[in-house]
Motif scaffolding. Structure first.
Motif, PDB file in Angstrom:
ATOM      1  N   PHE A   1      -5.591  -1.452   0.776  1.00 21.62           N
ATOM      2  CA  PHE A   1      -5.265  -2.578   1.648  1.00 21.62           C
ATOM      3  C   PHE A   1      -4.925  -2.041   3.029  1.00 21.62           C
ATOM      4  O   PHE A   1      -4.047  -1.191   3.155  1.00 21.62           O
ATOM      5  CB  PHE A   1      -4.060  -3.369   1.106  1.00 21.62           C
ATOM      6  CG  PHE A   1      -4.423  -4.297  -0.017  1.00 21.62           C
ATOM      7  CD1 PHE A   1      -4.977  -5.544   0.268  1.00 21.62           C
ATOM      8  CD2 PHE A   1      -4.214  -3.938  -1.340  1.00 21.62           C
ATOM      9  CE1 PHE A   1      -5.306  -6.415  -0.770  1.00 21.62           C
ATOM     10  CE2 PHE A   1      -4.546  -4.800  -2.362  1.00 21.62           C
ATOM     11  CZ  PHE A   1      -5.093  -6.045  -2.084  1.00 21.62           C
TER      12      PHE A   1
ATOM     13  N   MET B   1      -4.470  -8.634   5.861  1.00 19.11           N
ATOM     14  CA  MET B   1      -4.690  -7.583   4.877  1.00 19.11           C
ATOM     15  C   MET B   1      -6.184  -7.474   4.643  1.00 19.11           C
ATOM     16  O   MET B   1      -6.845  -8.471   4.356  1.00 19.11           O
ATOM     17  CB  MET B   1      -3.998  -7.929   3.563  1.00 19.11           C
ATOM     18  CG  MET B   1      -2.478  -7.870   3.641  1.00 19.11           C
ATOM     19  SD  MET B   1      -1.738  -8.313   2.064  1.00 19.11           S
ATOM     20  CE  MET B   1      -1.587  -6.705   1.299  1.00 19.11           C
TER      21      MET B   1
ATOM     22  N   GLU C   1       0.824  -1.205   0.000  1.00 22.62           N
ATOM     23  CA  GLU C   1       0.000   0.000   0.000  1.00 22.62           C
ATOM     24  C   GLU C   1       0.865   1.265   0.000  1.00 22.62           C
ATOM     25  O   GLU C   1       0.668   2.168  -0.803  1.00 22.62           O
ATOM     26  CB  GLU C   1      -0.914  -0.034   1.238  1.00 22.62           C
ATOM     27  CG  GLU C   1      -1.833   1.151   1.367  1.00 22.62           C
ATOM     28  CD  GLU C   1      -3.028   1.062   0.406  1.00 22.62           C
ATOM     29  OE1 GLU C   1      -3.232  -0.009  -0.192  1.00 22.62           O
ATOM     30  OE2 GLU C   1      -3.723   2.074   0.248  1.00 22.62           O
TER      31      GLU C   1
ATOM     32  N   THR D   1      -3.202  -3.051   6.274  1.00 23.66           N
ATOM     33  CA  THR D   1      -2.291  -4.141   6.606  1.00 23.66           C
ATOM     34  C   THR D   1      -1.943  -4.117   8.084  1.00 23.66           C
ATOM     35  O   THR D   1      -1.629  -3.068   8.630  1.00 23.66           O
ATOM     36  CB  THR D   1      -1.002  -4.004   5.775  1.00 23.66           C
ATOM     37  OG1 THR D   1      -1.387  -3.727   4.433  1.00 23.66           O
ATOM     38  CG2 THR D   1      -0.175  -5.250   5.826  1.00 23.66           C
TER      39      THR D   1
ATOM     40  N   TYR E   1      -8.881  -6.038   2.235  1.00 22.48           N
ATOM     41  CA  TYR E   1      -9.053  -5.527   0.876  1.00 22.48           C
ATOM     42  C   TYR E   1     -10.338  -4.720   0.819  1.00 22.48           C
ATOM     43  O   TYR E   1     -11.397  -5.186   1.232  1.00 22.48           O
ATOM     44  CB  TYR E   1      -9.105  -6.723  -0.090  1.00 22.48           C
ATOM     45  CG  TYR E   1      -9.614  -6.406  -1.474  1.00 22.48           C
ATOM     46  CD1 TYR E   1      -8.733  -6.016  -2.489  1.00 22.48           C
ATOM     47  CD2 TYR E   1     -10.971  -6.512  -1.781  1.00 22.48           C
ATOM     48  CE1 TYR E   1      -9.206  -5.737  -3.767  1.00 22.48           C
ATOM     49  CE2 TYR E   1     -11.452  -6.229  -3.049  1.00 22.48           C
ATOM     50  CZ  TYR E   1     -10.560  -5.837  -4.039  1.00 22.48           C
ATOM     51  OH  TYR E   1     -11.028  -5.558  -5.298  1.00 22.48           O
TER      52      TYR E   1
END
Lengths: 179, 571
Positions: A119, A131, A100, A121, A133
């Motif tokens: 993303f 992660m 990212e 994280t 999404y």
């Protein structure tokens, strides 16, 4: 969506299913691009969905599996096209963690109008990464394929668990464990 | 693949290519536009920098002029304040000479004391402000460090004669005697430190020492120490002893006076001389001030420092009578007289002096004023009025009284002249020579002719072996030919005839050495070299030529003056 994703897709179709299939897909009448793609252009993601749906119909392979397989293939293409992002990185989790902030940030610099997924994280432990999404395109299968491509590239066995946070698939949690 | 399919694919590929070309074209236009923007941004940045630089320059000029104004103000104030103060002090001296009763005398004494205190306070404040305003400049010249220390030693030995305090000096013989620095500042630094020691030391010694720390290329790092056996300073006070208006405590101020600025000034002066100062002290044991200071080598060390005393020969001047009760002064003057080859007798007081004068004829009498049994004034009056062979002999008063009325008292008593203690050897020698009408000996040629400082005297001396006539001729040759060299040089450069430039530089090289500028040959050497190259560096040549022109412009008036001076000297 960047043109390279389309041209690579067409190439994959040509290789795996032959010119006839590729020609049939590109001849789908309501493609916004009229089936003409260049790697440096930008095209609607609707076209991608139409192409994948068309391919699914022709090959009887599910749309999800096709996205996933394509993600896996195109990751290796990316490693050849953008070696700079892979230099000095020797771990898949380290690479995914930096996705990212490092890679998407650079892509934004070159293509200010690029629409990328987000993303979120979190490093859960030394060998475990979470992660999340987030994208209105709902292409988490493609994301999963990319992660598997990453696993192959770094030659590390990643166990990936997927869990939809929103039923429409616009927010998906991945838990990636390096074994 | 059928024909229709092939044509479709071909059409798609063609369309894709065209689209790619269009995108590339758009991108390159975009790039061009961004570049133009960047350029204009750059230009505006440059303009901004230029404007800011200009602003900064103006601000600096303003600051500079403010500094100059402050400097001028200080100089003016210094003069304006000191003048009336000197008048007050001077008038007080004159009042001492009027008819005063004891009460008035006491009052005038107070005025005198306070006026002096005020004067020194003002001096200190002005000194400090001057230093802080950057108005004190460090001026380099040659001076004799050892003599400077001796002079300070003498001054304080004399001032401290009423206390059991010895003032000693220790001079490291590895140090050069003649150094290059600001002797006025050095003197002020040491006077302040020794003065401080003198104030706070009741018995024991004050030792001034100079030693070599290390040598560097152009000079030596010197450590100067002033050590005393005074009352000492406690540790807390040591930390702000160099601050302005700081005295160890108020009692000290009441008891010893002073402004508390002395050490602050000293520190500033040391720093101005690129040195450092430290203090180390133990209560009741004593204090040591240590200064580490760089002193450059004199650049005329080969030249003899000539002073008057070298040129006067007193050895045939007859016999001197020294009238002096103080042992130290007896020794000091006695040694000087011995050194100059003068025979002398000693009289410990005025009465003995009168007796001696009845027995022996002297060529000159050196007379102290304050002595037991009979003082100098009484003795002088007796010698002048009695029938004796010394009635008309010059009598020079040696006294610590600097006041005008004391001097006039001596003259009234019949003395011929007055010399204030402490005095330097050369002062005494001058006085003696003056009264005995002994003229300085004509010194030999090499000793007296001193070259202009721009020229390397030692090189000239070794080059001409002291033959001034030859030197004169060479200088004249140089003066007559240099302008034509300069012209040829200029036109060769204009014509870009580098061979010629190189040839002229080659010819000029030794000519500069002949007028004592052998170290400037480097300019010629580099021009000569550069001219020989296949593609000479124009900038270097222009720069070299500029240096040459500047040098000639600076040198011509010096040489012309030198020629006149040598001619006069040879006559």
């Amino acid at each position: 969506m960047k043109g390279v994703v389309f041209t690579e897709f067409v190439e994959m179709v040509e290789k795996k299913f032959g010119h006839d299939v590729a020609d049939k897909l590109l001849s789908i009448p309501d493609l916004e691009s009229n089936g003409v793609f260049t790697a440096i252009g930008t095209y609607s993601h609707h076209d991608m969905f139409k192409l994948v749906a068309g391919l699914s119909e022709l090959t009887k392979i599910s749309v999800q599996d096709l996205f996933r397989a394509y993600g896996k293939t195109i990751f290796l293409t990316f490693t050849r096209m953008f070696p700079v992002f892979f230099k000095e990185v020797d771990d898949s989790l380290v690479f995914l963690e930096a996705l990212e902030n490092r890679i998407h940030a650079e892509v934004k610099k070159l293509n200010p109008d690029a629409e990328l997924p987000t993303f979120k994280t979190t490093r859960l432990s030394d060998n475990k990464l979470q992660m999340i999404y987030i994208s209105e395109r709902r292409m988490s299968d493609f994301a999963l394929g990319l992660m598997e491509g990453c696993s192959d590239y770094f030659n590390q066995n990643l166990e990936i668990q997927r869990h939809n946070l929103k039923s429409d698939g616009s927010e998906v949690k991945f838990e990636i464990t390096r074994n | 693949m059928n024909k229709a399919q092939f044509e479709r694919i071909l059409a798609r590929e063609r369309a894709a290519r065209k689209e790619a070309e269009r995108i590339m074209e758009d991108k390159s236009v975009e790039l061009y536009e961004v570049n133009v923007k960047l350029q204009s941004f750059n230009t505006s940045l440059e303009e901004k920098i230029h404007k800011r630089t200009q602003k900064m320059r103006n601000a600096m000029a303003e600051a500079e002029s403010a500094k100059n104004a402050e400097r001028d103000f200080l100089a003016k104030m210094s003069h304006e304040i000191r003048t009336p103060m000197n008048a007050v002090i001077g008038m007080t001296h004159l009042m001492f000479d009027t008819q005063l009763d004891s009460n008035q005398k006491e009052l005038i004494n107070s005025i005198h004391y306070s006026a002096n205190l005020l004067k020194s306070l003002i001096s200190d404040i002005l000194d400090l402000s001057k230093i802080e305003a950057g108005a004190v400049e460090f001026e380099e010249r040659d001076y004799n460090l050892k003599e400077l220390l001796i002079a300070i030693q003498k001054t304080f030995s004399f001032n401290l004669k009423n206390k059991p305090v010895e003032v000693e000096i220790e001079f490291d013989d590895r140090l050069p005697k003649i150094v290059r620095g600001d002797d006025v500042i050095m003197n002020q630094i040491l006077m302040n430190l020794v003065g401080n020691s003198a104030k706070f030391t009741e018995e024991g010694f004050i030792k001034i020492s100079a030693s070599l720390v290390s040598n560097y290329e152009q000079g030596s790092l010197v450590e100067l120490q002033v050590r005393d056996t005074g009352m000492g300073i406690d540790e807390v006070s040591q930390t702000h002893i160099f601050d302005s208006f700081n005295q160890v405590d108020r009692d000290i101020n009441l008891k010893y006076g002073g402004t508390g600025l002395g050490l602050a000034i000293t520190k500033h002066l040391v720093e101005l001389s690129k040195g450092q100062i430290h203090v180390k002290s133990d209560l009741g044991v004593g204090t040591t001030f240590t200064i580490t200071i760089p002193l450059n080598n004199s650049n005329s060390q080969h030249k003899k420092i000539l002073d008057y005393s070298d040129k006067v020969d007193l050895s045939n001047a007859g016999k001197v009578l020294l009238v002096e009760d103080n042992l130290l002064n007896q020794k000091y003057v006695g040694q000087l007289l011995d050194k100059w080859g003068l025979a002398w007798d000693l009289a410990e007081n005025g009465a003995i002096a009168v007796e001696r004068c009845n027995e022996t004829t002297y060529s000159i009498i050196l007379m102290d004023i304050q002595m037991p049994e009979m003082n100098g004034h009484e003795a002088t009056t007796l010698i002048r009025s009695n029938q004796n062979s010394n009635a008309n002999v010059p009598i020079i008063a040696l006294s610590a009284f600097a006041f005008e009325h004391e001097v006039s008292k001596s003259i009234n008593a019949g003395m011929s002249d007055h010399l204030t203690k402490p005095f330097a050897p050369v002062d005494l020698k001058k006085k003696i020579a003056e009264h005995l009408c002994i003229l300085p000996v004509q010194a030999s040629v090499e000793e007296v002719f001193t070259h202009h400082e721009m020229l390397d005297a030692s090189y000239l001396e070794s080059f001409y072996e002291g033959d001034l006539q030859c030197m004169l001729e060479m200088f004249e040759v140089f003066l007559n030919s240099i302008s034509s060299y300069n012209e040829n040089f200029g036109s060769a450069i204009e014509a870009e005839n580098w061979n010629e430039v190189s040839a002229i530089a080659h010819k000029l090289k030794p000519i500069f050495a002949m007028v004592g500028l052998h170290h400037k040959q480097v300019i010629m050497i580099s021009l000569e070299k550069e001219g020989k190259l296949d593609s000479p560096d124009l900038v270097k040549i222009k720069q070299g030529y500029q240096e040459f022109e500047d040098l000639v412009e600076e040198l011509l008036p010096v040489l012309k003056e030198e020629v006149i001076r040598i001619k006069t000297f040879l006559k």
